[in-house]
Design an enzyme around this catalytic site. Structure first.
Site, PDB file in Angstrom:
ATOM      1  N   CYS A  86       0.869  -1.166   0.000  1.00  0.00           N
ATOM      2  CA  CYS A  86       0.000   0.000   0.000  1.00  0.00           C
ATOM      3  C   CYS A  86       0.913   1.226   0.000  1.00  0.00           C
ATOM      4  CB  CYS A  86      -0.891  -0.034   1.242  1.00  0.00           C
ATOM      5  SG  CYS A  86      -1.890   1.450   1.395  1.00  0.00           S
ATOM      6  N   GLY A  87       0.831   2.021  -1.057  1.00  0.00           N
ATOM      7  CA  GLY A  87       1.740   3.162  -1.209  1.00  0.00           C
ATOM      8  C   GLY A  87       1.491   4.248  -0.179  1.00  0.00           C
ATOM      9  N   CYS A 223      -4.980   6.643  -3.820  1.00  0.00           N
ATOM     10  CA  CYS A 223      -4.407   5.298  -3.700  1.00  0.00           C
ATOM     11  C   CYS A 223      -2.973   5.403  -4.217  1.00  0.00           C
ATOM     12  CB  CYS A 223      -5.233   4.319  -4.529  1.00  0.00           C
ATOM     13  SG  CYS A 223      -4.482   2.680  -4.565  1.00  0.00           S
TER      14      CYS A 223
HETATM   15  N1  LIG Z   1      -6.781  -2.016  -2.052  1.00  0.00           N
HETATM   16  C1  LIG Z   1      -5.533  -2.365  -2.637  1.00  0.00           C
HETATM   17  C2  LIG Z   1      -4.350  -2.209  -1.734  1.00  0.00           C
HETATM   18  C3  LIG Z   1      -4.244  -0.853  -1.085  1.00  0.00           C
HETATM   19  C4  LIG Z   1      -3.601   0.204  -1.968  1.00  0.00           C
HETATM   20  C5  LIG Z   1      -3.395   1.485  -1.208  1.00  0.00           C
HETATM   21  N2  LIG Z   1      -4.531   2.229  -0.880  1.00  0.00           N
HETATM   22  C6  LIG Z   1      -2.278   2.348  -1.758  1.00  0.00           C
HETATM   23  O1  LIG Z   1      -2.165   3.509  -1.325  1.00  0.00           O
HETATM   24  O2  LIG Z   1      -1.469   1.864  -2.544  1.00  0.00           O
HETATM   25  C7  LIG Z   1      -5.541  -3.830  -3.128  1.00  0.00           C
HETATM   26  O3  LIG Z   1      -6.337  -4.648  -2.666  1.00  0.00           O
HETATM   27  O4  LIG Z   1      -4.718  -4.132  -4.014  1.00  0.00           O
END
Ligand SMILES: N[C@@H](CCC[C@H](N)C(=O)O)C(=O)O
EC number: 5.1.1.7
Length: 295
Positions: A86-87, A223
């Site tokens: 998660c970035g 995200c």
């Molecule tokens: N929901 C995503 C993982 C989370 C990503 C995150 N919010 C970010 O900031 O990169 C998944 O299930 O791949």
């Protein structure tokens, strides 16, 4: 410690603290296994992240000790699934590590699900009128060696998490929920795991992106892995970057409430394939407060 503090005692037993952060509006609860005994079941994670019946967040992270690096990060979606990077979580957990360090450390190497990461506190801490405390965190992401092009305006990238990036004419009026769900659940190209979906429109040299996140099963305000995937896709689509200096390509990316930056070095291999090295994601990571729970 700066930031507002909410102490909620549900019962008078042993308590565990949770720290609430958000990275550009992507919000997380952090449990500290370096200090507390953290042994959360999937059911408890789902409950804590629930916005109506729990505390509410786009994910939960556990920070733990590591033998070789500053700390270990484990990330869970609000549905309890894990195993991905998660970035924004990586930037928030770095801000938390800085906040809890003895000497206000500003540089970390840490373990995450997709390998080692490095992060820097570039600015802050700065406390706003509400008592929330923001640091600007730059996070080195994993190199991206492979991607898929579906057509001139849609790509798949794994930037630590799986992303489908598609260009749209009017991102503000795109139905992110309905269209995101359609790709995530019903597009056989991404089955069985599903995919996060990033809708992007270029306006005044800035990538405007909205993301449907799997695991949240809704749009989030930002995200991090999606913002990186969007910048890489924009490069492949031939979108003019904000700058290119000494081989470093830089894009400005506007998420729902914050502007972030992505830098990377594309490399054309003899085979004709393009890889993306030295990828950095920079943006705000904000401490909101802490809660004390017993489960
Ligand atoms: N929901 C995503 C993982 C989370 C990503 C995150 N919010 C970010 O900031 O990169 C998944 O299930 O791949």
């Amino acid at each position: 410690m700066p930031g507002s503090k909410i102490i909620i005692k549900l019962k008078n037993t042993t308590m565990m603290k949770l720290y609430k952060f958000h990275g550009a509006g992507n919000d997380f609860l952090i449990a500290d296994a370096r200090r507390d005994t953290v042994n959360l079941s999937q059911e408890e994670i789902v409950h804590l992240c629930d916005r109506h019946t729990g505390f509410g967040s786009d994910g939960l992270m556990v920070i733990g000790n590591s033998n070789d690096t500053a700390f270990k990060m484990k990330f869970y979606n609000p549905d309890g699934t894990s195993g991905m990077m998660c970035g924004n979580g990586g930037r928030c957990i770095s801000a938390y590590a800085a906040m809890t360090s003895a000497n206000d450390e500003r540089h970390f190497v840490f373990e995450a699900p997709d390998g080692l990461h490095e992060s820097w506190i570039e600015a802050g801490p700065e406390t706003d009128a509400l008592g929330d405390c923001t640091r600007v965190v730059r996070l080195k992401m994993s190199d991206v060696k492979e991607f898929k092009k579906y057509d001139d305006t849609s790509y798949f990238f794994n930037t630590g998490a799986r992303h489908f990036v598609t260009a749209v004419d009017d991102v503000d009026h795109t139905n992110v929920y309905a269209n995101g769900r359609a790709y995530r659940y019903f597009d056989t190209r991404f089955a069985p795991e599903g995919v996060n979906v990033d809708f992007v429109q270029v306006r005044d040299g800035v990538l405007h992106v909205r993301t449907y996140e799997k695991g949240v099963e809704n749009e989030t305000l930002a995200c991090g892995t999606g913002i990186v995937a969007t910048a890489l896709a924009a490069y492949m689509m031939g979108v003019q970057p904000e700058s290119v200096e000494n081989g470093v390509v830089r894009y400005a990316v506007q998420a729902r409430i914050s502007l972030l930056h992505v830098e990377f070095e594309p490399e054309k291999k003899a085979s004709g394939n393009i890889t993306f090295n030295n990828i950095y994601l920079t943006g705000p990571a904000t401490y909101v407060g802490e809660i004390e729970v017993d489960l």
